[in-house]
Design an enzyme around this catalytic site. Structure first.
Site, PDB file in Angstrom:
ATOM      1  N   LYS A  83     -11.846  -9.027   0.053  1.00 32.58           N
ATOM      2  CA  LYS A  83     -11.661  -7.968   1.049  1.00 32.58           C
ATOM      3  C   LYS A  83     -11.098  -6.702   0.412  1.00 32.58           C
ATOM      4  CE  LYS A  83     -10.393  -6.800   5.678  1.00 32.58           C
ATOM      5  NZ  LYS A  83      -9.505  -6.941   6.819  1.00 32.58           N
TER       6      LYS A  83
ATOM      7  N   GLU B 252      -0.084   0.440   5.369  1.00 32.19           N
ATOM      8  CA  GLU B 252       0.011  -0.866   4.699  1.00 32.19           C
ATOM      9  C   GLU B 252      -0.160  -0.666   3.190  1.00 32.19           C
ATOM     10  OE1 GLU B 252      -1.221  -4.191   7.738  1.00 32.19           O
ATOM     11  OE2 GLU B 252      -3.000  -3.023   7.183  1.00 32.19           O
TER      12      GLU B 252
END
Lengths: 332, 332
Positions: free
Chosen positions: A203, A286
């Protein structure tokens, strides 16, 4: 894909009910699973009106049990974690009322370090005796989902939604397949994989270039990145760095993945990454899970990731400045 | 330093009378040299009030001959080019009325490609028969100057000011030393050097990290860059890339230069690079001269400059967006 496996059954809590947590929780709830939402933002509204899912697969609404504090949910068999990674510091407090030694915690969060944070939290709150025991209770997952929360009780799901899950420690178990079967039974494509590191790094091959450049290159959506010769070149070069860093973490990325992702992203049109949206909405980024931790693992392994480092340094600074000019939205 | 050399004497034009052109032109004019300013911004004001130099070395004012068009200056012996590099496209039009085959053109601009742009302009306007002949008329210089224009006719000189010059083609000549002597006689420390490539790359060792990160890392002045562990690391790593790229261009950078520059920059406090100021004031950036051309030269030489490339891609995009949201200020 789970085949003849019976779906997981038990009490399920969702913590971090944002664009991701609401989407998967709602799918499961609609399919008849026993899902309980801890709601932080807009509790009264959700309690009155439920959640509204505007989805490319068909709109629907649910009125699930909601709670303004995790203690009111009580012990569960499965906790689905959809928190933004910068909120992981709240994990001990959130997990404590929800977990026993039998509870499985599934994180669908972005980036690296989440399984570790959950296991550490389980030790800290006295559920597990040590990190290794705690790690047995953790399943890692990656969600390929384009969804945004447009109102406190409404999300807009524009594309995808499939999930990959893997045990944090060891090979897939009966329960891993049961959880995958539960997602599949709810209309969510879910694959069981052998290695959590593999699904995480896979990912990141997309997340690092498109989240990182999306913020660093000044509000650059995927079309802006791929339409600019130099930025496109950087995106592709970043993917190569992620592949090299993954290899040092014993993960072999399929050689065609970068090209496939570029082609798939081209077909998506102008898509804003979650980090770009967070930045524009002045929410914390993040940055450590998606950039910082991958950079640190590459450095520890002695793998050169010069472009990832540059992106990390820039985005980290931008996040700091962004936080200074916004209210604290990290409270959970 | 020129020793017994007589200073250059002749008619001098300044084009690109910004924070740099005004500073050096004013120093020369005050010392009695025959300096003529082509003034684009605030012509009426400058004509009435002259230039005001607020300098750490002592304030002064001058009322020099000023012109609203270079044709009114006419042929000169020396043209001092202080244009922002993105305005180099205007060089043929600006140099045409000022140059003969005897005119020397000295560029004190930033980055790489300026000597080439001037020589090409001299060919284009028919002053020189070919690039090589044109190149004989060009001297390159680097200016280490902290100055900003605070009003159309006022600059604030906060530190430094020394200049290094070198012939674009071949070793220093009588005229090179004469020009250096002229600067020295005007209170500007000026060294004659053997290689224009050397002085250009030496300046880039500072300019690439501090101009590039100053924009890319979101309004980061030198103190912000050096005070952030990751950005400081990137600045130092960028310096290493510049040193390697310079080596491929046959330039040996003194091994202690990066450390010296970091120490010197620490002592400067919070200083905004020219590119950062340009960005904040929504002016076009010197992105091609300072980042693009060095990246292209490194690529041609097969030298890996991954961090410079990343910075270039990001700053190029930021410049484009900045231009879209500002008026066109590139008119000269």
């Amino acid at each position: 894909m789970a085949k003849t496996q019976q779906p997981f059954r038990g009490r399920i809590a969702v913590i971090g009910a944002g664009a991701l947590g609401i989407f998967y929780g709602a799918k499961l709830f609609r399919a008849g699973f026993d899902v309980h939402f801890y709601v932080r933002t807009g509790y009264e509204l959700v309690r009155e009106e439920g959640y509204r899912i505007r989805s490319c697969d068909g709109d629907f609404q649910i009125s699930p049990p909601t709670y303004d504090h995790p203690t009111k949910i009580g012990p569960c068999d499965l906790v689905l974690v959809g928190l933004k990674t910068f909120a992981n510091k709240h994990l001990p407090r959130l997990l404590s009322p929800l977990c026993t030694q039998q509870t499985v915690v599934l994180t669908l969060q972005n980036g690296l370090g989440n399984e570790e944070a959950i296991a550490s939290a389980l030790v800290e709150i006295g559920i597990a005796s040590d990190f290794n025991a705690a790690a047995q209770q953790v399943i890692g997952g990656t969600a390929f989902l384009c969804s945004n929360r447009v109102r406190p009780n409404e999300i807009l799901h524009s594309a995808h939604g499939f999930v990959r899950i893997a045990e944090f420690l060891g090979p897939p178990q009966e329960r891993t397949h049961a959880i995958a079967a539960m997602f599949c039974a709810s209309g969510v494509d879910c694959q069981v994989r052998e290695s959590v590191a593999a699904i995480r790094w896979e990912k990141l091959v997309w997340n690092i270039p498109f989240n990182g450049l999306g913020v660093a290159a000044c509000h650059a959506d995927t079309a802006a990145i791929l339409g600019d010769s130099e930025l496109r070149r950087e995106a592709i070069a970043l993917m190569s760095e992620v592949v090299a860093a993954a290899r040092a973490d014993k993960v072999t990325i399929a050689p065609n993945l970068p090209d496939d992702l570029i082609a798939k992203t081209m077909s998506m049109g102008a898509y804003k990454s979650s980090m770009q949206i967070d930045y524009e909405e002045k929410r914390p980024l993040e940055v450590e899970a998606i950039l910082g931790e991958p950079v640190r693992r590459a450095r520890r392994a002695g793998i050169a990731v010069p472009k990832m480092e540059m992106l990390y340094a820039i985005v980290r600074r931008m996040d700091e400045l962004n936080r200074e000019t916004s209210q604290d939205k990290t409270r959970v």
